[in-house]
Structure formats: structure tokens, C-alpha cells
Design a protein around this motif. Sequence first.
Motif, PDB file in Angstrom:
ATOM      1  N   CYS A   1      11.421  14.541  -3.767  1.00 44.81           N
ATOM      2  CA  CYS A   1      11.195  13.553  -4.531  1.00 44.81           C
ATOM      3  C   CYS A   1      12.457  12.316  -4.300  1.00 44.81           C
ATOM      4  O   CYS A   1      12.115  11.034  -3.997  1.00 44.81           O
ATOM      5  CB  CYS A   1       9.927  13.492  -4.933  1.00 44.81           C
ATOM      6  SG  CYS A   1       8.418  14.216  -5.071  1.00 44.81           S
TER       7      CYS A   1
ATOM      8  N   VAL B   1       1.624   7.041  -7.004  1.00 39.70           N
ATOM      9  CA  VAL B   1       0.482   7.968  -7.264  1.00 39.70           C
ATOM     10  C   VAL B   1       0.922   9.931  -7.169  1.00 39.70           C
ATOM     11  O   VAL B   1       1.006  10.301  -7.570  1.00 39.70           O
ATOM     12  CB  VAL B   1      -0.798   7.478  -6.041  1.00 39.70           C
ATOM     13  CG1 VAL B   1      -1.445   9.048  -6.279  1.00 39.70           C
ATOM     14  CG2 VAL B   1      -0.856   6.409  -6.245  1.00 39.70           C
ATOM     15  N   VAL B   2       1.676   9.476  -5.363  1.00 35.14           N
ATOM     16  CA  VAL B   2       2.388  10.818  -5.499  1.00 35.14           C
ATOM     17  C   VAL B   2       2.927  10.983  -6.032  1.00 35.14           C
ATOM     18  O   VAL B   2       3.774  12.755  -6.714  1.00 35.14           O
ATOM     19  CB  VAL B   2       3.327  10.755  -4.359  1.00 35.14           C
ATOM     20  CG1 VAL B   2       3.658  12.208  -3.707  1.00 35.14           C
ATOM     21  CG2 VAL B   2       1.620  11.187  -2.840  1.00 35.14           C
TER      22      VAL B   2
ATOM     23  N   CYS C   1       0.548  -1.305  -0.600  1.00 38.41           N
ATOM     24  CA  CYS C   1      -0.035   0.138   0.238  1.00 38.41           C
ATOM     25  C   CYS C   1       0.948   0.898   0.120  1.00 38.41           C
ATOM     26  O   CYS C   1       0.408   2.301  -0.493  1.00 38.41           O
ATOM     27  CB  CYS C   1      -0.822   0.025   1.179  1.00 38.41           C
ATOM     28  SG  CYS C   1      -1.909  -1.519   0.949  1.00 38.41           S
ATOM     29  N   LEU C   2       1.900   1.352   1.027  1.00 38.97           N
ATOM     30  CA  LEU C   2       2.665   2.265   0.884  1.00 38.97           C
ATOM     31  C   LEU C   2       3.838   2.404  -0.460  1.00 38.97           C
ATOM     32  O   LEU C   2       3.453   3.872  -1.275  1.00 38.97           O
ATOM     33  CB  LEU C   2       4.126   1.699   1.961  1.00 38.97           C
ATOM     34  CG  LEU C   2       3.183   2.568   3.430  1.00 38.97           C
ATOM     35  CD1 LEU C   2       3.788   1.998   4.098  1.00 38.97           C
ATOM     36  CD2 LEU C   2       2.805   3.689   3.007  1.00 38.97           C
ATOM     37  N   THR C   3       3.653   1.360  -1.070  1.00 41.99           N
ATOM     38  CA  THR C   3       4.343   1.420  -2.466  1.00 41.99           C
ATOM     39  C   THR C   3       3.661   2.137  -3.377  1.00 41.99           C
ATOM     40  O   THR C   3       4.395   3.253  -4.257  1.00 41.99           O
ATOM     41  CB  THR C   3       5.192  -0.051  -2.894  1.00 41.99           C
ATOM     42  OG1 THR C   3       5.991  -0.561  -2.058  1.00 41.99           O
ATOM     43  CG2 THR C   3       5.796   0.497  -4.475  1.00 41.99           C
ATOM     44  N   MET C   4       2.432   1.846  -3.442  1.00 43.03           N
ATOM     45  CA  MET C   4       1.370   2.246  -4.111  1.00 43.03           C
ATOM     46  C   MET C   4       0.765   3.806  -3.879  1.00 43.03           C
ATOM     47  O   MET C   4       0.384   4.716  -4.631  1.00 43.03           O
ATOM     48  CB  MET C   4       0.266   1.372  -4.293  1.00 43.03           C
ATOM     49  CG  MET C   4       0.034   0.151  -4.711  1.00 43.03           C
ATOM     50  SD  MET C   4       0.699   0.211  -6.247  1.00 43.03           S
ATOM     51  CE  MET C   4      -0.724   0.107  -7.229  1.00 43.03           C
ATOM     52  N   ILE C   5       1.054   4.068  -2.888  1.00 45.45           N
ATOM     53  CA  ILE C   5       0.690   5.584  -2.374  1.00 45.45           C
ATOM     54  C   ILE C   5       1.722   6.788  -3.550  1.00 45.45           C
ATOM     55  O   ILE C   5       1.857   7.655  -3.559  1.00 45.45           O
ATOM     56  CB  ILE C   5       0.911   6.053  -1.013  1.00 45.45           C
ATOM     57  CG1 ILE C   5      -0.689   5.211  -0.986  1.00 45.45           C
ATOM     58  CG2 ILE C   5       0.524   7.111  -0.781  1.00 45.45           C
ATOM     59  CD1 ILE C   5      -1.253   5.170   1.346  1.00 45.45           C
ATOM     60  N   GLN C   6       3.263   5.730  -3.008  1.00 41.75           N
ATOM     61  CA  GLN C   6       4.008   7.191  -3.107  1.00 41.75           C
ATOM     62  C   GLN C   6       4.228   6.608  -5.030  1.00 41.75           C
ATOM     63  O   GLN C   6       4.412   7.943  -5.292  1.00 41.75           O
ATOM     64  CB  GLN C   6       5.230   6.220  -2.649  1.00 41.75           C
ATOM     65  CG  GLN C   6       6.985   6.002  -3.155  1.00 41.75           C
ATOM     66  CD  GLN C   6       8.056   5.541  -3.019  1.00 41.75           C
ATOM     67  OE1 GLN C   6       8.085   4.831  -2.817  1.00 41.75           O
ATOM     68  NE2 GLN C   6       9.352   6.381  -3.616  1.00 41.75           N
TER      69      GLN C   6
END
Length: 92
Positions: A84, A25-26, A18-23
Amino acid sequence: MVVVRIIVKIVLLPVRICLTMIQLVVMFFTWLSATVFHILSGIICITAVLGYGFGQETGTEAVRMLVAGFILYILLCFLAGQWCGWKQSKSD
């Protein structure tokens, strides 16, 4: 102790995904906004140069527009990309 580490890694695997997916997307939104600001700053700089060249603006107004275009390009796009990259290197 090794078995406990393996179990914790397995249990926390969905959180890591989940954290990888959020990263990702950002990072996509950062790329998208950088592209928009690159185009906008290019339009502003071209307008300033052409406006001064055709005599529609004074030199000070053209310089102000050029400064605004460079600020949009350098401060927003470059610093966001650097931030980033810094955050990604810290998470590894």
C-alpha cells in the motif's frame, strides 16, 4: 495551453475525488485485516508457547505453530502494508 490544462483539471476533479475515496477505503480494509491477523498470530504464538510449557505439545508442534504465527504476522501484514505504501508513493 495553460487554459486547456486548467479546464482538464477542473473536468477531472470528480474522478480524482472518487479515486481518493476508493484509496482511503482500501487502506482502511488493509488496516482492519492487518489488525485481525496481528491478533490471530499473537494468539497462535501464545498458544504454542503455553502448550509446550504445560507439556500439551511436542517441540516440533510448537515450532510449527510459531512458524504459522510468524508467517501470518510477517508475510500478510507487513507485505500488505509495504504494498500500500508503494502504491501510494507511485500515485503521487
